[in-house]
Design a protein around this motif. Structure first.
Motif, mmCIF file in Angstrom:
data_model
loop_
_atom_site.group_PDB
_atom_site.id
_atom_site.type_symbol
_atom_site.label_atom_id
_atom_site.label_comp_id
_atom_site.label_asym_id
_atom_site.label_seq_id
_atom_site.Cartn_x
_atom_site.Cartn_y
_atom_site.Cartn_z
ATOM 1 N N ARG A 149 0.545 -1.413 0.191
ATOM 2 C CA ARG A 149 -0.015 -0.274 -0.212
ATOM 3 C C ARG A 149 1.316 1.644 0.074
ATOM 4 O O ARG A 149 1.267 1.647 1.304
ATOM 5 C CB ARG A 149 -0.499 0.421 1.309
ATOM 6 N N THR B 123 -24.365 -3.695 1.721
ATOM 7 C CA THR B 123 -23.345 -3.175 0.935
ATOM 8 C C THR B 123 -23.773 -2.035 0.043
ATOM 9 O O THR B 123 -22.524 -0.927 -0.033
ATOM 10 C CB THR B 123 -23.166 -4.176 0.160
ATOM 11 N N GLU C 96 -23.194 0.603 2.612
ATOM 12 C CA GLU C 96 -22.105 0.826 3.009
ATOM 13 C C GLU C 96 -20.870 1.474 1.666
ATOM 14 O O GLU C 96 -19.574 2.182 2.286
ATOM 15 C CB GLU C 96 -20.537 -0.263 3.021
ATOM 16 N N VAL C 97 -20.890 0.800 0.506
ATOM 17 C CA VAL C 97 -19.860 1.723 -0.531
ATOM 18 C C VAL C 97 -20.020 2.720 -1.034
ATOM 19 O O VAL C 97 -19.663 3.774 -1.037
ATOM 20 C CB VAL C 97 -20.347 0.599 -1.803
ATOM 21 N N ALA D 73 -21.134 4.792 1.944
ATOM 22 C CA ALA D 73 -20.599 5.698 2.874
ATOM 23 C C ALA D 73 -19.199 5.881 2.309
ATOM 24 O O ALA D 73 -18.092 6.805 2.601
ATOM 25 C CB ALA D 73 -21.277 5.312 3.656
ATOM 26 N N GLU D 74 -18.264 4.650 1.936
ATOM 27 C CA GLU D 74 -17.743 4.430 1.924
ATOM 28 C C GLU D 74 -16.837 5.912 1.138
ATOM 29 O O GLU D 74 -15.473 6.458 0.846
ATOM 30 C CB GLU D 74 -16.574 3.642 1.363
ATOM 31 N N HIS D 75 -16.923 5.880 0.109
ATOM 32 C CA HIS D 75 -17.310 6.850 -1.363
ATOM 33 C C HIS D 75 -17.824 8.433 -1.585
ATOM 34 O O HIS D 75 -17.531 9.072 -1.830
ATOM 35 C CB HIS D 75 -17.429 6.502 -2.644
ATOM 36 N N GLY D 76 -18.258 8.527 -0.077
ATOM 37 C CA GLY D 76 -18.645 9.746 -0.097
ATOM 38 C C GLY D 76 -19.806 10.175 -0.769
ATOM 39 O O GLY D 76 -20.958 11.431 -1.690
ATOM 40 N N ILE E 32 -15.320 2.867 -7.587
ATOM 41 C CA ILE E 32 -16.993 3.014 -7.806
ATOM 42 C C ILE E 32 -17.015 1.111 -7.810
ATOM 43 O O ILE E 32 -17.202 0.209 -7.511
ATOM 44 C CB ILE E 32 -17.716 3.951 -7.550
ATOM 45 N N THR F 48 -14.793 -0.988 -5.786
ATOM 46 C CA THR F 48 -14.806 -1.179 -4.627
ATOM 47 C C THR F 48 -15.955 -2.495 -5.090
ATOM 48 O O THR F 48 -16.350 -3.154 -4.430
ATOM 49 C CB THR F 48 -15.514 -0.651 -3.920
ATOM 50 N N ASP G 291 -15.459 -6.030 -5.509
ATOM 51 C CA ASP G 291 -14.503 -6.244 -4.021
ATOM 52 C C ASP G 291 -15.622 -6.775 -3.432
ATOM 53 O O ASP G 291 -15.427 -7.663 -2.676
ATOM 54 C CB ASP G 291 -13.888 -5.062 -3.260
ATOM 55 N N ARG G 292 -16.710 -6.774 -3.401
ATOM 56 C CA ARG G 292 -17.893 -6.132 -3.020
ATOM 57 C C ARG G 292 -18.872 -7.734 -3.429
ATOM 58 O O ARG G 292 -20.011 -7.655 -2.940
ATOM 59 C CB ARG G 292 -18.466 -5.118 -1.637
#
Length: 543
Positions: free
Chosen positions: A83, A303, A306-307, A309-312, A350, A353, A356-357
């Motif tokens: 990372r 899901t 959550e995604v 919120a993670e990306h605003g 997005i 992500t 990934d989910r």
């Protein structure tokens, strides 16, 4: 262990199985044995499959337990994901260091190469004194191949070192587990890393027979049982896919496979829904508690929230994008390609992500990355309408944020989700349409929406709604410098809501614009002092 113990959980849900959960892992016996055999025989084995198909679970809970420690030197499964945005300053190659850190607790790795690390390890022998093979697995190996472009040089060095280690240590057998859309990136390196000895294994979705093993297999660990009819009902529900086109026509088909991730979601949700006293899960329990559509819809909504919120982002905007992008007008899955920066208007981060989910699946076609839903079974949750109130609430929020396109789409969704006898939804949607039309400069359409909303609200005796719509119409007339029409509409609104401060302030603004400031002042002075002060500020704000 008593069945009422809340710690009893035979299904793992969204996370993969761990090595110590091999007793719960079922349905993949053949695949586990074949991968274990290939890994021990070839210099390089590539285990690939779609996102969520169970590669990590197969490796940890299926393959590793089959390996005899007396006949194989099995290194800890590694995951390599440096990372960083620039080359490391701590010394050494970041990919090499990440790999070796999974294999050892040593801190003096420095510039140590993979081959040198293996040189330093004591050679393990079998009971006949012959060296045993060294088995090294890298899970989620796609992270090696699509990392930061800044680390391209370090990535090449790592792959060179891995090939050199296999060449120098003929007993080293490497397994790479990765998503199938990245397989093409591994192909140029297969011969070199495997030193001419290489194999591939494609992990696919579960057959109905395998799915039954997944459902039944872990239950002896819990004290509960499930009847064959109940298990078959669960699996048949997951295999049924309903397509609904824009004309409202529905088609139902039964697919041949079951997605492991969806089966885990449904089984774990059913388990948590059952009353503690249930010992045998029957078809009746499955019908009562295993609401497959509800479970998948809840998984999808959770899901997406959550995604978002993670990306605003507003969750409603993300859900709308999913519906418009990945569902065709015939109600089937649609595939779209990833652009340089965006995918159908959303930043590329997005859809990655969402992959990934386990909501999206990616595939490489002629060097271009394409996305689609992971399974047809997700079409219903994606196209499912929420309650009209939910859409309207989000639409009003979008209006406050001046996100006009999104507000308009949400109001349209509210109308589609409403029953035929819920005309009030049309009224509240018309209010939103009025704001959007006003923002776009279409004052005529905005006024018509206000009139429509006021009429429907009046039929429902929703006098607060009538007042809002008439006030908005009056302010629209004011925007066209017609203070007479404005005052007339707002005074009528005041008849419906005489104590509404916002209507009183709107009337004061119209009176002030009509060159009757004293009348406007009288209205403001009639308000409580704290409201009057705020009203004066509002009155003098620019339009």
């Amino acid at each position: 262990m008593p069945v009422t113990d809340p710690q009893v959980q035979p299904y793992v849900g969204l996370r993969p199985y761990r090595r110590d959960e091999s007793a719960l892992f079922h349905g993949r016996g053949r695949e586990a044995q074949e991968v274990a055999t290939l890994w021990q025989a070839a210099g390089l084995t590539v285990l690939y499959g779609a996102s969520g198909v169970g590669k990590t679970s197969l490796l940890h809970a299926g393959v590793l337990p089959l390996l005899d420690p007396e006949h194989a030197d099995v290194l800890p499964v590694a995951r390599i994901a440096p990372r960083m945005s620039k080359p490391a300053t701590r010394g050494g190659n970041p990919y090499v260091r990440a790999l070796l850190s999974c294999w050892t607790d040593r801190r003096d790795l420095g510039d140590l190469t993979i081959a040198q690390f293996l040189d330093d390890r004591p050679e393990q022998m079998d009971r006949y004194g012959d060296p045993v093979p060294i088995l090294a697995a890298i899970d989620q190996a796609e992270e090696i191949f699509h990392g930061s472009p800044i680390l391209e040089k370090e990535r090449r060095v790592f792959l060179d070192q891995l090939a050199e280690a296999v060449k120098k240590h003929p007993g080293l057998h490497v397994l790479l587990a990765l998503r199938e859309e990245y397989l093409f990136l591994v192909l140029p390196h297969e011969r070199r890393i495997g030193q001419g000895s290489r194999s591939r294994f494609h992990l696919e979705a579960l057959s109905p027979e395998q799915a039954l093993q997944v459902v039944h297999g872990p239950l002896p660990q819990t004290g509960r049982t499930m009847t064959p009819e109940a298990a078959e009902l669960l699996i048949d529900d997951l295999r049924e896919v309903h397509f609904e086109n824009e004309a409202g026509e529905t088609t139902t088909i039964k697919v041949d496979t079951v997605e492991p991730i969806q089966l885990q979601v449904v089984c774990s949700a059913l388990w948590e829904s059952l009353p503690p006293e249930v010992v045998e899960i029957t078809e009746e329990h499955a019908l009562l508690y295993a609401q497959v559509e509800e479970f998948l819809s809840a998984f999808y909504r959770r899901t997406m929230a959550e995604v978002a919120a993670e990306h605003g982002l507003p969750a409603s905007k993300l859900r709308l994008w999913m519906r418009k992008t990945f569902i065709t007008e015939h109600g089937t899955r649609n595939a779209v390609y990833e652009g340089l920066i965006e995918t159908e208007g959303m930043p590329n981060a997005i859809p990655r992500t969402l992959e990934d989910r386990h909501l999206l699946r990616a595939e490489q076609r002629l060097g271009i990355r394409w996305y689609e839903l992971t399974h047809d079974r997700l079409i219903a949750p994606v196209t499912r309408y929420e309650a009209p109130e939910s859409y309207l609430q989000e639409a009003r929020q979008a209006v406050e944020e001046r996100d006009w396109d999104h507000a308009h789409h949400l109001a349209e969704l509210a109308e589609r989700a409403a029953d035929v006898d819920e005309a009030w939804v049309r009224a509240e949607a018309a209010e939103v349409f009025a704001w959007v039309a006003h923002a776009r400069g279409d004052l005529g359409s905005a006024r018509r929406y206000c009139v429509e909303a006021a009429g429907i609200f009046s039929e429902y005796q929703r006098f607060d709604g009538v007042a809002r719509a008439l006030t908005k119409e009056g302010l629209l007339w004011l925007d066209q410098n017609d203070s007479v029409q404005a005052i007339q509409r707002i005074k009528t609104a005041l008849d419906y809501a005489p104590n509404d401060v916002s209507v009183q302030i709107a009337l004061a603004k119209a009176l002030q614009r009509s060159s009757t400031p004293k009348a406007a002042e009288a209205i403001i002075n009639g308000l409580p002092s704290d409201l009057a002060q705020q009203a004066w500020i509002t009155l003098h704000e620019p339009d």
